[in-house]
Design an enzyme around this catalytic site. Structure first.
Site, PDB file in Angstrom:
ATOM      1  N   THR A 121       0.825  -1.207   0.000  1.00 34.25           N
ATOM      2  CA  THR A 121       0.000   0.000   0.000  1.00 34.25           C
ATOM      3  C   THR A 121       0.862   1.262   0.000  1.00 34.25           C
ATOM      4  O   THR A 121       2.001   1.241   0.491  1.00 34.25           O
ATOM      5  CB  THR A 121      -0.889  -0.011   1.264  1.00 34.25           C
ATOM      6  OG1 THR A 121      -1.506   1.263   1.416  1.00 34.25           O
ATOM      7  CG2 THR A 121      -0.079  -0.298   2.526  1.00 34.25           C
ATOM      8  N   ASP A 122       0.280   2.349  -0.490  1.00 29.99           N
ATOM      9  CA  ASP A 122       0.989   3.643  -0.431  1.00 29.99           C
ATOM     10  C   ASP A 122       1.092   4.161   1.002  1.00 29.99           C
ATOM     11  O   ASP A 122       1.873   5.074   1.280  1.00 29.99           O
ATOM     12  CB  ASP A 122       0.305   4.681  -1.325  1.00 29.99           C
ATOM     13  CG  ASP A 122      -1.154   4.946  -0.989  1.00 29.99           C
ATOM     14  OD1 ASP A 122      -1.695   4.321  -0.048  1.00 29.99           O
ATOM     15  OD2 ASP A 122      -1.772   5.789  -1.676  1.00 29.99           O
ATOM     16  N   GLU A 123       0.321   3.571   1.921  1.00 33.13           N
ATOM     17  CA  GLU A 123       0.334   4.075   3.301  1.00 33.13           C
ATOM     18  C   GLU A 123       1.673   3.856   3.991  1.00 33.13           C
ATOM     19  O   GLU A 123       1.930   4.451   5.040  1.00 33.13           O
ATOM     20  CB  GLU A 123      -0.773   3.407   4.122  1.00 33.13           C
ATOM     21  CG  GLU A 123      -2.139   3.751   3.612  1.00 33.13           C
ATOM     22  CD  GLU A 123      -3.248   3.329   4.562  1.00 33.13           C
ATOM     23  OE1 GLU A 123      -2.971   3.115   5.747  1.00 33.13           O
ATOM     24  OE2 GLU A 123      -4.387   3.224   4.092  1.00 33.13           O
ATOM     25  N   TYR A 148      -1.712  -0.778  11.168  1.00 31.83           N
ATOM     26  CA  TYR A 148      -1.876  -1.422   9.861  1.00 31.83           C
ATOM     27  C   TYR A 148      -0.708  -1.086   8.942  1.00 31.83           C
ATOM     28  O   TYR A 148      -0.017  -1.989   8.428  1.00 31.83           O
ATOM     29  CB  TYR A 148      -3.203  -0.992   9.198  1.00 31.83           C
ATOM     30  CG  TYR A 148      -3.225  -1.252   7.709  1.00 31.83           C
ATOM     31  CD1 TYR A 148      -3.239  -2.561   7.211  1.00 31.83           C
ATOM     32  CD2 TYR A 148      -3.192  -0.198   6.788  1.00 31.83           C
ATOM     33  CE1 TYR A 148      -3.221  -2.814   5.841  1.00 31.83           C
ATOM     34  CE2 TYR A 148      -3.187  -0.445   5.427  1.00 31.83           C
ATOM     35  CZ  TYR A 148      -3.194  -1.742   4.948  1.00 31.83           C
ATOM     36  OH  TYR A 148      -3.178  -1.985   3.600  1.00 31.83           O
ATOM     37  N   LYS A 152       2.377  -3.403   7.269  1.00 33.47           N
ATOM     38  CA  LYS A 152       2.588  -3.537   5.818  1.00 33.47           C
ATOM     39  C   LYS A 152       4.010  -3.096   5.459  1.00 33.47           C
ATOM     40  O   LYS A 152       4.678  -3.736   4.646  1.00 33.47           O
ATOM     41  CB  LYS A 152       1.562  -2.696   5.031  1.00 33.47           C
ATOM     42  CG  LYS A 152       0.137  -3.204   5.085  1.00 33.47           C
ATOM     43  CD  LYS A 152      -0.043  -4.602   4.502  1.00 33.47           C
ATOM     44  CE  LYS A 152       0.177  -4.665   3.008  1.00 33.47           C
ATOM     45  NZ  LYS A 152      -0.182  -6.027   2.478  1.00 33.47           N
TER      46      LYS A 152
HETATM   47  P1  NAD Z   1      -9.607  -7.389   2.497  1.00 36.23           P
HETATM   48  O1  NAD Z   1      -9.591  -7.160   3.966  1.00 36.23           O
HETATM   49  O2  NAD Z   1     -10.838  -7.098   1.728  1.00 36.23           O
HETATM   50  O3  NAD Z   1      -9.205  -8.896   2.183  1.00 36.23           O
HETATM   51  C1  NAD Z   1      -8.202  -9.580   2.870  1.00 36.23           C
HETATM   52  C2  NAD Z   1      -8.398 -11.073   2.616  1.00 36.23           C
HETATM   53  O4  NAD Z   1      -7.310 -11.777   3.255  1.00 36.23           O
HETATM   54  C3  NAD Z   1      -9.687 -11.642   3.191  1.00 36.23           C
HETATM   55  O5  NAD Z   1     -10.320 -12.486   2.258  1.00 36.23           O
HETATM   56  C4  NAD Z   1      -9.245 -12.433   4.415  1.00 36.23           C
HETATM   57  O6  NAD Z   1     -10.080 -13.541   4.712  1.00 36.23           O
HETATM   58  C5  NAD Z   1      -7.854 -12.872   3.975  1.00 36.23           C
HETATM   59  N1  NAD Z   1      -6.961 -13.146   5.121  1.00 36.23           N
HETATM   60  C6  NAD Z   1      -6.747 -12.354   6.209  1.00 36.23           C
HETATM   61  N2  NAD Z   1      -5.874 -12.949   7.037  1.00 36.23           N
HETATM   62  C7  NAD Z   1      -5.509 -14.124   6.465  1.00 36.23           C
HETATM   63  C8  NAD Z   1      -4.624 -15.166   6.824  1.00 36.23           C
HETATM   64  N3  NAD Z   1      -3.923 -15.119   7.970  1.00 36.23           N
HETATM   65  N4  NAD Z   1      -4.479 -16.217   5.985  1.00 36.23           N
HETATM   66  C9  NAD Z   1      -5.187 -16.283   4.826  1.00 36.23           C
HETATM   67  N5  NAD Z   1      -6.043 -15.327   4.434  1.00 36.23           N
HETATM   68  C10 NAD Z   1      -6.205 -14.256   5.235  1.00 36.23           C
HETATM   69  O7  NAD Z   1      -8.367  -6.552   1.947  1.00 36.23           O
HETATM   70  P2  NAD Z   1      -8.176  -5.793   0.551  1.00 36.23           P
HETATM   71  O8  NAD Z   1      -8.681  -4.407   0.674  1.00 36.23           O
HETATM   72  O9  NAD Z   1      -8.649  -6.665  -0.547  1.00 36.23           O
HETATM   73  O10 NAD Z   1      -6.579  -5.714   0.505  1.00 36.23           O
HETATM   74  C11 NAD Z   1      -5.835  -6.775  -0.093  1.00 36.23           C
HETATM   75  C12 NAD Z   1      -4.373  -6.381  -0.102  1.00 36.23           C
HETATM   76  O11 NAD Z   1      -4.187  -5.180  -0.822  1.00 36.23           O
HETATM   77  C13 NAD Z   1      -3.786  -6.137   1.286  1.00 36.23           C
HETATM   78  O12 NAD Z   1      -2.477  -6.665   1.319  1.00 36.23           O
HETATM   79  C14 NAD Z   1      -3.767  -4.624   1.410  1.00 36.23           C
HETATM   80  O13 NAD Z   1      -2.729  -4.192   2.259  1.00 36.23           O
HETATM   81  C15 NAD Z   1      -3.490  -4.225  -0.033  1.00 36.23           C
HETATM   82  N6  NAD Z   1      -3.969  -2.900  -0.438  1.00 36.23           N
HETATM   83  C16 NAD Z   1      -5.274  -2.554  -0.254  1.00 36.23           C
HETATM   84  C17 NAD Z   1      -5.730  -1.321  -0.709  1.00 36.23           C
HETATM   85  C18 NAD Z   1      -7.186  -0.904  -0.574  1.00 36.23           C
HETATM   86  O14 NAD Z   1      -7.544   0.197  -0.979  1.00 36.23           O
HETATM   87  N7  NAD Z   1      -8.067  -1.730  -0.045  1.00 36.23           N
HETATM   88  C19 NAD Z   1      -4.843  -0.446  -1.338  1.00 36.23           C
HETATM   89  C20 NAD Z   1      -3.493  -0.835  -1.499  1.00 36.23           C
HETATM   90  C21 NAD Z   1      -3.082  -2.077  -1.051  1.00 36.23           C
HETATM   91  O1  TDX Z   2     -16.929   5.990   7.600  1.00 42.69           O
HETATM   92  C1  TDX Z   2     -15.851   6.472   7.208  1.00 42.69           C
HETATM   93  N1  TDX Z   2     -15.741   7.828   7.067  1.00 42.69           N
HETATM   94  C2  TDX Z   2     -14.607   8.429   6.652  1.00 42.69           C
HETATM   95  O2  TDX Z   2     -14.566   9.669   6.538  1.00 42.69           O
HETATM   96  C3  TDX Z   2     -14.710   5.640   6.891  1.00 42.69           C
HETATM   97  C4  TDX Z   2     -14.787   4.147   7.035  1.00 42.69           C
HETATM   98  C5  TDX Z   2     -13.568   6.269   6.440  1.00 42.69           C
HETATM   99  N2  TDX Z   2     -13.498   7.622   6.325  1.00 42.69           N
HETATM  100  C6  TDX Z   2     -12.285   8.244   5.777  1.00 42.69           C
HETATM  101  C7  TDX Z   2     -10.970   7.767   6.356  1.00 42.69           C
HETATM  102  C8  TDX Z   2     -10.021   7.906   5.171  1.00 42.69           C
HETATM  103  O3  TDX Z   2      -9.548   9.235   5.074  1.00 42.69           O
HETATM  104  O4  TDX Z   2     -12.243   7.857   4.389  1.00 42.69           O
HETATM  105  C9  TDX Z   2     -10.893   7.624   3.960  1.00 42.69           C
HETATM  106  C10 TDX Z   2     -10.781   6.190   3.451  1.00 42.69           C
HETATM  107  O5  TDX Z   2     -10.916   5.327   4.579  1.00 42.69           O
HETATM  108  P1  TDX Z   2     -10.771   3.726   4.448  1.00 42.69           P
HETATM  109  O6  TDX Z   2     -11.743   3.225   3.447  1.00 42.69           O
HETATM  110  O7  TDX Z   2     -10.792   3.170   5.822  1.00 42.69           O
HETATM  111  O8  TDX Z   2      -9.342   3.585   3.760  1.00 42.69           O
HETATM  112  P2  TDX Z   2      -7.847   4.046   4.199  1.00 42.69           P
HETATM  113  O9  TDX Z   2      -7.695   4.139   5.657  1.00 42.69           O
HETATM  114  O10 TDX Z   2      -7.478   5.226   3.342  1.00 42.69           O
HETATM  115  O11 TDX Z   2      -7.031   2.733   3.716  1.00 42.69           O
HETATM  116  C11 TDX Z   2      -7.375   2.063   2.482  1.00 42.69           C
HETATM  117  O12 TDX Z   2      -6.464   2.387   1.459  1.00 42.69           O
HETATM  118  C12 TDX Z   2      -5.149   1.926   1.602  1.00 42.69           C
HETATM  119  C13 TDX Z   2      -7.408   0.566   2.689  1.00 42.69           C
HETATM  120  O13 TDX Z   2      -8.327   0.244   3.723  1.00 42.69           O
HETATM  121  C14 TDX Z   2      -6.037   0.038   3.012  1.00 42.69           C
HETATM  122  O14 TDX Z   2      -6.060  -1.377   3.108  1.00 42.69           O
HETATM  123  C15 TDX Z   2      -5.089   0.451   1.910  1.00 42.69           C
HETATM  124  O15 TDX Z   2      -3.781   0.096   2.249  1.00 42.69           O
END
Ligand code: NAD
Ligand code: TDX
Length: 332
Positions: A121-123, A148, A152
């Site tokens: 992630t960019d975080e 988190y 990562k």
């Molecule tokens: P998510 O929470 O929707 O999915 C995570 C999945 O991993 C789930 O299906 C869960 O059951 C599985 N999991 C968790 N722990 C596990 C374990 N110990 N063994 C096997 N499976 C396990 O997450 P997401 O948003 O799809 O993110 C996926 C990846 O992408 C992560 O590595 C996250 O850091 C990265 N990422 C997410 C975002 C975003 O915007 N959501 C952005 C950049 C990177």
């Molecule tokens: O109810 C809400 N209201 C609100 O204002 C929630 C759930 C979030 N927010 C804000 C917090 C953040 O500034 O919205 C923005 C996005 O929040 P999230 O969806 O929780 O994402 P963020 O914390 O930015 O992280 C996401 O992007 C990077 C993913 O969850 C991570 O897994 C990924 O690494």
């Protein structure tokens, strides 16, 4: 044709990647997913059983991981605890999965000499000021803010060390915020869409000035496939689609697209340590590997995402009440 192990393939981005693989390649897929609260087997419904095998299990289970690595060609590692708000409440599962889980996979990649792509992630880079002209690049120093993002960051550093010390054939990508189908209702965009569908007012943390750099999950998938095919071993690639928006504008756009007044939302307690702004410069991926995003129009992408949640209530309804009950305990 290859067989690819996708960890976390029943989660949001992992399941989008599995659909993308089945739709655009002839590769077979083995999904390894623990089905935590965030995983949903239904996200893989409709995929051909002959091409997608589902294994329920933990990435930190060394025996299981060893067996699976023995029968695939490459591995794309999505599995993680992914929600910042949860990591503030209980960091432990983040250490177990993001650190120990990634370590377990790397050891198997080393033993079996498998091509490994790590999703991050960019975080890991921390945050930027609103008026900073800079964006994150592959050389930005790591500076994570939350449990988190620090786990990562730790997992990324493990991958780098296993490349350098043991010659593991790995690449890393750090992507910005994803949106699209199959995203858990705890996350910002699906939470607000499903709130509106349930007659609940959307909830904006603090003033809502925080900026996220949105990319459609399908664009993330095409970028990962590009890196898997053509990336240079040991390299990191940033993935982004120039989609900076502040949270307030996003909530207001969701309300407008769903036919409600743009101010029909509540300001709620801000997130502790809330990162202000993320912004990705994806020049390296675009120039070196020739990748381009397809979903340039955020409004259109949001419209189709809203339509997906409207049409798939049975997918998200089982998680909605518990998610809102948890937020309510924190005044969010
Ligand atoms: P998510 O929470 O929707 O999915 C995570 C999945 O991993 C789930 O299906 C869960 O059951 C599985 N999991 C968790 N722990 C596990 C374990 N110990 N063994 C096997 N499976 C396990 O997450 P997401 O948003 O799809 O993110 C996926 C990846 O992408 C992560 O590595 C996250 O850091 C990265 N990422 C997410 C975002 C975003 O915007 N959501 C952005 C950049 C990177
Ligand atoms: O109810 C809400 N209201 C609100 O204002 C929630 C759930 C979030 N927010 C804000 C917090 C953040 O500034 O919205 C923005 C996005 O929040 P999230 O969806 O929780 O994402 P963020 O914390 O930015 O992280 C996401 O992007 C990077 C993913 O969850 C991570 O897994 C990924 O690494």
């Amino acid at each position: 044709m290859a067989r690819i192990l996708v960890t976390g393939g029943a989660g949001f981005i992992g399941s989008n990647f599995v659909h993308h693989l089945v739709d655009t390649t002839d590769h077979d897929v083995v999904v390894l997913d623990k089905l935590t609260y965030a995983g949903n087997r239904a996200s893989l419904d409709g995929l051909p059983a002959g091409r997608v095998e589902f294994v329920r299990g933990d990435i930190a289970d060394a025996g299981l991981v060893d067996e699976l690595f023995g029968r695939v060609d490459s591995v794309v590692h999505y599995a993680a605890e992914s929600h910042n708000d949860n990591s503030l409440h209980d960091p432990r599962p983040f250490l177990d999965t993001n650190i120990i889980g990634t370590y377990t996979l790397l050891e198997a990649a080393r033993r079996h000499d498998r091509r490994f792509h790590h999703i991050s992630t960019d975080e890991v880079y921390g945050d930027l000021e609103l008026d900073d002209p800079a964006r994150f690049t592959e050389t930005t120093p790591y500076n994570p803010s939350s449990p988190y993002s620090s786990t990562k960051a730790g997992s990324d550093l493990l991958v780098r060390a296993w490349v350098r010390s043991f010659g593991v054939r790995a690449t890393i990508s750090n992507c910005s915020n994803n949106y699209g189908p199959y995203q858990h209702v705890e996350k910002f965009i699906p939470r607000q869409i499903t709130n509106v569908l349930r007659g609940i007012r959307p909830k904006l943390y603090g003033a809502g000035e925080n900026v996220r750099d949105w990319i459609h999950a399908d664009d993330h998938s095409s970028a990962v496939l590009t890196i898997l095919d053509r990336g240079t071993i040991g390299e990191t690639y940033l993935i982004g689609a120039d989609g900076e928006e502040n949270n307030k504008d996003v909530v207001e756009l969701i309300l407008e697209l769903m036919g409600l007044p743009r101010d029909a939302y509540d300001h709620v307690t801000d997130r502790a340590g809330h990162d202000l702004r993320y912004a990705i410069d994806s020049t390296k991926l675009r120039t070196e590997l020739g990748w381009l995003p397809r979903y340039g129009d955020f409004r259109a992408g949001l419209e189709s995402t809203i339509a997906w949640y409207r049409d798939n209530e049975s997918w998200w309804a089982p998680s909605k009440d518990a998610t809102e009950a948890f937020y309510a305990t924190k005044g969010q």
